[in-house]
Design a protein around this motif. Structure first.
Motif, mmCIF file in Angstrom:
data_model
loop_
_atom_site.group_PDB
_atom_site.id
_atom_site.type_symbol
_atom_site.label_atom_id
_atom_site.label_comp_id
_atom_site.label_asym_id
_atom_site.label_seq_id
_atom_site.Cartn_x
_atom_site.Cartn_y
_atom_site.Cartn_z
ATOM 1 N N ASP A 26 0.658 -1.258 -0.033
ATOM 2 C CA ASP A 26 -0.125 0.016 -0.176
ATOM 3 C C ASP A 26 1.029 1.171 -0.216
ATOM 4 N N HIS A 27 1.985 1.261 0.672
ATOM 5 C CA HIS A 27 2.736 2.364 0.728
ATOM 6 C C HIS A 27 3.170 2.845 -0.382
ATOM 7 N N LEU A 28 3.420 1.849 -1.684
ATOM 8 C CA LEU A 28 3.843 2.248 -2.876
ATOM 9 C C LEU A 28 2.786 2.682 -3.892
ATOM 10 N N ASN A 29 1.431 3.214 -3.239
ATOM 11 C CA ASN A 29 0.437 3.464 -4.157
ATOM 12 C C ASN A 29 0.604 5.159 -4.353
ATOM 13 N N ARG A 30 0.505 5.546 -5.774
ATOM 14 C CA ARG A 30 1.058 6.801 -6.239
ATOM 15 C C ARG A 30 -0.018 7.218 -6.976
ATOM 16 N N THR A 63 14.138 1.616 -0.638
ATOM 17 C CA THR A 63 12.911 2.400 -0.441
ATOM 18 C C THR A 63 11.811 1.693 -1.595
ATOM 19 N N PHE A 64 12.458 0.956 -2.485
ATOM 20 C CA PHE A 64 11.472 0.601 -3.558
ATOM 21 C C PHE A 64 10.778 1.828 -4.394
ATOM 22 N N ASP A 65 11.537 3.108 -4.338
ATOM 23 C CA ASP A 65 10.814 4.150 -4.697
ATOM 24 C C ASP A 65 11.345 5.157 -5.795
ATOM 25 N N LYS A 66 12.610 5.083 -5.933
ATOM 26 C CA LYS A 66 13.328 5.678 -7.148
ATOM 27 C C LYS A 66 13.626 4.843 -8.100
ATOM 28 N N ALA A 74 12.191 -1.340 -11.446
ATOM 29 C CA ALA A 74 11.096 -0.780 -11.991
ATOM 30 C C ALA A 74 9.768 -0.859 -11.136
ATOM 31 N N PRO A 75 8.910 -0.057 -11.340
ATOM 32 C CA PRO A 75 7.597 0.035 -10.348
ATOM 33 C C PRO A 75 6.834 -1.412 -10.083
ATOM 34 N N ASN A 76 6.635 -2.150 -11.191
ATOM 35 C CA ASN A 76 5.850 -3.280 -11.006
ATOM 36 C C ASN A 76 6.686 -4.391 -10.122
ATOM 37 N N THR A 77 8.056 -4.437 -10.837
ATOM 38 C CA THR A 77 8.821 -5.475 -10.090
ATOM 39 C C THR A 77 9.310 -5.012 -8.723
ATOM 40 N N THR A 78 9.309 -4.128 -8.344
ATOM 41 C CA THR A 78 9.670 -3.589 -7.028
ATOM 42 C C THR A 78 8.590 -3.670 -5.876
ATOM 43 N N ARG A 79 7.475 -3.685 -6.600
ATOM 44 C CA ARG A 79 6.059 -3.695 -5.942
ATOM 45 C C ARG A 79 6.030 -5.180 -5.451
ATOM 46 N N LEU A 80 6.297 -6.148 -6.510
ATOM 47 C CA LEU A 80 6.275 -7.565 -6.254
ATOM 48 C C LEU A 80 7.138 -7.802 -5.197
#
Length: 414
Positions: A26-30, A63-66, A74-80
């Protein structure tokens, strides 16, 4: 930040795995999307303000953020990976396949010796490549502890491919650590919800995420997880140059899949155990469950005429003292059947209506494979069964009808 994101930061570690699989990212929701967006870009803009630019040496992968370039993150893989890190209780990295993950682990650990038993032939193939490059020595899984030295590796696959039998993780962890070696556990057949190898002494845990983590037979993925942050950072650094980073589509599919991981694997495992108990009762009538019409003496005679044996962790009755601690929520969704002869094994999948005859495993649909189709090392009488989420009674009836069809053909030829 949304309320759910705030809750994620403060409460996620206290929640159950089923809830974590929904909310650990959830913390990665942008954006306002409830379902995560699909990002296809391979490169990402830097901050527009000079004072906000962060040089590469100062970036923190945690941080899975930058994001800079998708060969890094990348956003999808770091979210996983954020979800996997929570569910695996360790720092997790994704790779293009399970074998890519194993290759990365061996590149990182660089052992002079590796102890391994039977199991997935692909793992032996990767080890063969490392033997060719580095001269790494392959030892038997049950070699004497004295044959291992500091920095060596025990690769333990449990439950085992293709039989579904389990090995005691704690025993092999003690053996490895007594010599300064490391225990790498391939837990593909015992995903989160069924087994936590770190709780029993594993140093590294790997998964072919193609199987139960993916769960829908539509993505290739590999996973490595480690407790040590310094190992995690070095693995992430080396992954950049190995070039085995997971694609964004697979990252998106993986997030979708993990939402239902616990529901799927526990249902699949329960189905498998019921089928194995039923089959074992037909092979050994003294164990039959009273009141089950499908376990009649006539059905038992049919099954015993075509089936030689079955294997699954739930049948390891002498090991229940440690097995129930290691796999408290089920013994895995894969089991093996040995037919009386090769001809019966070849024919049996064609008699089934609800099982796809295909390799791989872990999807919501049930699969069966005459294993010699993809593995040249196995007994040609062996069938590997990957149980899906269907009604177990429907699967039971389908299997019984197929056995009867084989038995009828045998009688017609005699």
């Amino acid at each position: 930040m949304s309320p759910s994101a705030k809750a994620s930061n403060g409460l996620i570690s206290t929640l159950s795995p089923a809830t974590q699989a929904i909310h650990a990212d959830d913390h990665l929701n942008r954006a306002e999307d409830v379902a995560p967006a699909m990002h296809v870009s391979t490169t990402f803009r830097y901050a527009s303000k000079p004072e906000d630019l962060v040089p590469a040496k100062d970036l923190d992968i945690d941080t899975f953020d930058k994001h800079i370039y998708s060969r890094h993150t990348a956003p999808n893989t770091t979210r996983l990976e954020a979800l996997l890190s929570t569910l695996l209780h360790a720092h997790a990295l994704t790779y293009t396949s399970g074998l890519a993950a194993l290759h990365a682990a061996l590149v990182f650990l660089n052992p002079a010796r590796i102890a391994i038993g039977d199991g997935y032939h692909g793992s032996h193939g990767v080890i063969g490549l490392h033997q060719k490059i580095s001269g790494m020595q392959k030892l038997d899984l049950n070699c004497a502890a004295e044959e291992l030295h500091e920095g060596d590796v025990i690769l333990l696959e449990t439950p085992l491919n293709p039989t579904g039998e389990a090995y005691e993780i704690a025993k092999y962890a003690e053996k490895a650590h007594s010599r300064g070696a490391y225990l790498l556990v391939d837990a593909t057949f015992g995903p989160p919800g069924l087994q936590d190898p770190f709780a029993h002494g594993a140093d590294v845990v790997m998964h072919s995420g193609t199987k139960y983590l993916g769960g829908h037979s539509d993505m290739l993925c590999g996973v490595l997880a480690v407790k040590r942050k310094d190992w995690y950072r070095k693995l992430a650094y080396e992954r950049t140059y190995l070039g085995s980073v997971l694609g964004s589509l697979e990252g998106w599919l993986g997030v979708r899949s993990l939402r239902t991981l616990e529901l799927r694997v526990q249902r699949q495992s329960q189905n498998a155990e019921k089928l194995v108990t039923w089959l074992d009762g037909l092979l050994r009538p003294e164990k039959a469950t009273n009141g089950d019409a499908s376990q009649s003496s006539g059905n038992s005679e049919v099954v015993r005429a075509v089936v030689e044996n079955i294997a699954h962790a739930s049948l390891q009755h002498e090991d229940k003292s440690w097995l129930q601690k290691q796999m408290p929520n089920g013994y895995g969704p894969v089991f093996a059947i040995w037919m009386k002869n090769e001809s019966l094994a070849r024919a049996f999948p064609s008699k089934l209506q609800l099982f796809h005859h295909a390799t791989s495993l872990g999807g919501v649909e049930s699969l069966i494979e005459w294993r010699t189709m993809s593995d040249t090392t196995v007994d040609t009488r062996l069938l590997r069964v990957s149980v899906g989420v269907e009604s177990w009674e429907d699967l039971r009836d389908d299997i019984l009808a197929a056995f009867k069809a084989l038995d009828s053909e045998q009688h017609s030829k005699s």
